[in-house]
Design an enzyme around this catalytic site. Structure first.
Site, PDB file in Angstrom:
ATOM      1  N   GLY A  63      13.090 -75.341 -58.673  1.00  0.00           N
ATOM      2  CA  GLY A  63      13.365 -75.413 -57.440  1.00  0.00           C
ATOM      3  C   GLY A  63      13.079 -73.978 -56.369  1.00  0.00           C
ATOM      4  O   GLY A  63      13.078 -73.839 -55.267  1.00  0.00           O
ATOM      5  N   GLU A  64      13.004 -72.897 -57.336  1.00  0.00           N
ATOM      6  CA  GLU A  64      12.507 -71.583 -56.634  1.00  0.00           C
ATOM      7  C   GLU A  64      11.165 -71.908 -55.932  1.00  0.00           C
ATOM      8  O   GLU A  64      10.181 -72.662 -56.619  1.00  0.00           O
ATOM      9  CB  GLU A  64      12.432 -70.308 -57.555  1.00  0.00           C
ATOM     10  CG  GLU A  64      13.735 -70.054 -58.255  1.00  0.00           C
ATOM     11  CD  GLU A  64      13.744 -69.064 -58.955  1.00  0.00           C
ATOM     12  OE1 GLU A  64      12.768 -68.526 -59.390  1.00  0.00           O
ATOM     13  OE2 GLU A  64      15.142 -68.527 -59.242  1.00  0.00           O
ATOM     14  N   GLN A  90      25.434 -67.001 -34.778  1.00  0.00           N
ATOM     15  CA  GLN A  90      26.650 -66.682 -35.568  1.00  0.00           C
ATOM     16  C   GLN A  90      26.578 -65.207 -35.638  1.00  0.00           C
ATOM     17  O   GLN A  90      26.644 -64.231 -36.352  1.00  0.00           O
ATOM     18  CB  GLN A  90      26.645 -66.900 -37.142  1.00  0.00           C
ATOM     19  CG  GLN A  90      26.770 -68.448 -37.308  1.00  0.00           C
ATOM     20  CD  GLN A  90      26.818 -69.073 -38.852  1.00  0.00           C
ATOM     21  OE1 GLN A  90      27.461 -68.416 -39.377  1.00  0.00           O
ATOM     22  NE2 GLN A  90      26.051 -70.103 -39.243  1.00  0.00           N
ATOM     23  N   HIS A 110      19.727 -66.026 -28.839  1.00  0.00           N
ATOM     24  CA  HIS A 110      20.733 -66.617 -28.171  1.00  0.00           C
ATOM     25  C   HIS A 110      21.548 -65.639 -27.459  1.00  0.00           C
ATOM     26  O   HIS A 110      21.838 -65.606 -26.341  1.00  0.00           O
ATOM     27  CB  HIS A 110      21.645 -67.544 -29.370  1.00  0.00           C
ATOM     28  CG  HIS A 110      22.891 -67.968 -28.583  1.00  0.00           C
ATOM     29  ND1 HIS A 110      22.777 -68.863 -27.576  1.00  0.00           N
ATOM     30  CD2 HIS A 110      24.128 -67.763 -28.709  1.00  0.00           C
ATOM     31  CE1 HIS A 110      23.642 -69.258 -27.150  1.00  0.00           C
ATOM     32  NE2 HIS A 110      24.655 -68.650 -27.857  1.00  0.00           N
ATOM     33  N   LYS A 123      30.372 -75.081 -19.009  1.00  0.00           N
ATOM     34  CA  LYS A 123      30.735 -75.914 -20.282  1.00  0.00           C
ATOM     35  C   LYS A 123      31.812 -75.582 -21.137  1.00  0.00           C
ATOM     36  O   LYS A 123      32.032 -74.293 -21.222  1.00  0.00           O
ATOM     37  CB  LYS A 123      29.225 -75.591 -21.019  1.00  0.00           C
ATOM     38  CG  LYS A 123      29.160 -75.954 -22.336  1.00  0.00           C
ATOM     39  CD  LYS A 123      27.728 -75.855 -22.889  1.00  0.00           C
ATOM     40  CE  LYS A 123      27.649 -75.161 -24.164  1.00  0.00           C
ATOM     41  NZ  LYS A 123      26.421 -74.924 -24.638  1.00  0.00           N
ATOM     42  N   ASP A 169      17.451 -74.558 -20.921  1.00  0.00           N
ATOM     43  CA  ASP A 169      18.638 -74.127 -22.066  1.00  0.00           C
ATOM     44  C   ASP A 169      17.709 -73.278 -23.169  1.00  0.00           C
ATOM     45  O   ASP A 169      16.731 -73.722 -23.407  1.00  0.00           O
ATOM     46  CB  ASP A 169      19.583 -75.182 -22.595  1.00  0.00           C
ATOM     47  CG  ASP A 169      20.829 -74.416 -22.949  1.00  0.00           C
ATOM     48  OD1 ASP A 169      20.777 -73.320 -23.137  1.00  0.00           O
ATOM     49  OD2 ASP A 169      21.800 -75.455 -23.558  1.00  0.00           O
TER      50      ASP A 169
END
Ligand code: R5P
Length: 281
Positions: A34-35, A90, A122, A184, A210
């Site tokens: 999977g790597e 985040q 963002h 909002k 946006d």
């Protein structure tokens, strides 16, 4: 030499044209466990410009590999262009025990590069999380390009006060129209409440702008409110992430047309950010 991540192939090619630079041919493989492996077998340049939208965890690993591969192949300078920076939303610990994920990924990315170029993150403060110089470029004016020339008494709206600059930038580039914003309130990752703006949309063409359309909750609510009065409602975004059923939500809300740039390559990517990125390279 421009080194494209697997999510940024078109943008990297456009950028290479814009700069008259060579485009590296990258090999992407997956091992049985999977790597993954991202390699640049023919790399031959002093400077590598790695262009990679980090839209997934996998894309983050791939970016680290491309930076390292370019350095290993002899690049003296590695510049990293993040057309879309994953985890940028985040940018703080929302609850006790949360990581500041934007800082964590920025630090990791900094280890393999001399410089970072970010397209409309963002929040601009994420640039401070990098341990190397980081420059922000604004692609918002590019969003005026795909709009029809005949918009009727256009109103450019953002879904919250913080994004009104974006609406203003698109309006300025378009050349005429008013700007305003909605109020909002976000209740969860997919639930938002939007209150109509003061500006009347009656019998006008409206363009909602946006920075990101992710789940489409914000944009589809705004479109649905405006559809009651406006003639046509366009949705324009720098980063068309379009997660889950964002597209169908927007169609159901009655959007005339949804489009974005190629920071996240989708079929709605109607305009390239390559010229604004090329300006700082
Ligand atoms: C938030 O402040 C951003 O500007 C966008 O409005 C938000 O990220 C869009 O997310 P979604 O499409 O999930 O509503």
């Amino acid at each position: 030499m421009i080194v494209p991540g697997s999510n940024s192939q078109s943008l990297a090619a456009t950028l290479a044209d814009e700069l008259d630079a060579n485009l590296a041919s990258v090999e992407f493989d997956r091992f049985p466990d999977g790597e993954t492996r991202a390699a640049v077998p023919g790399f031959d340049a002093d400077r590598a410009v790695v262009v990679a939208a980090t839209t997934s965890n996998h894309a983050h690993v791939e970016l680290l590999q491309l930076q390292d591969a370019a350095r290993e192949a002899g690049a003296d300078e590695v510049v990293t262009v993040l057309p879309y920076m994953g985890y940028a939303r985040q940018e703080r610990a929302f609850e006790a025990g949360d990581p500041v994920s934007a800082r964590a990924v920025a630090r990791a990315i900094s280890t393999g590069t001399d410089r970072v170029v970010l397209v409309n993150p963002h929040v601009d403060t994420v640039a401070d999380f990098f341990d190397v110089p980081c420059e922000i470029v604004d692609a918002a004016p590019r969003l005026a390009d795909p709009l029809p020339a005949d918009l009727d008494d256009p109103l450019f709206l953002s879904p919250d006060a913080g994004a009104e600059d974006l609406a203003r930038a698109v309006r300025d580039a378009y050349g005429r129209g008013d700007t305003d914003y909605f109020e909002k309130t976000r209740h969860s990752g997919t639930e938002v409440d939007i209150s109509p703006s003061d500006a009347s949309a009656a019998d006008r063409d409206v363009v909602i702008t946006d920075d990101i359309v992710a789940t489409g909750s914000t944009m589809s609510q705004a479109v649905a409110i405006l559809r009651e009065d406006a003639t046509r409602v366009y949705a324009a975004t720098v980063h068309p992430v379009l997660a889950r059923n964002a597209r169908t939500k927007l169609e159901a809300a009655g959007v005339e047309r949804l489009y974005g740039t190629d920071t996240v390559e989708r079929d709605v990517s109607a305009v390239s950010v390559a010229p604004v990125v090329a300006d700082v390279l």
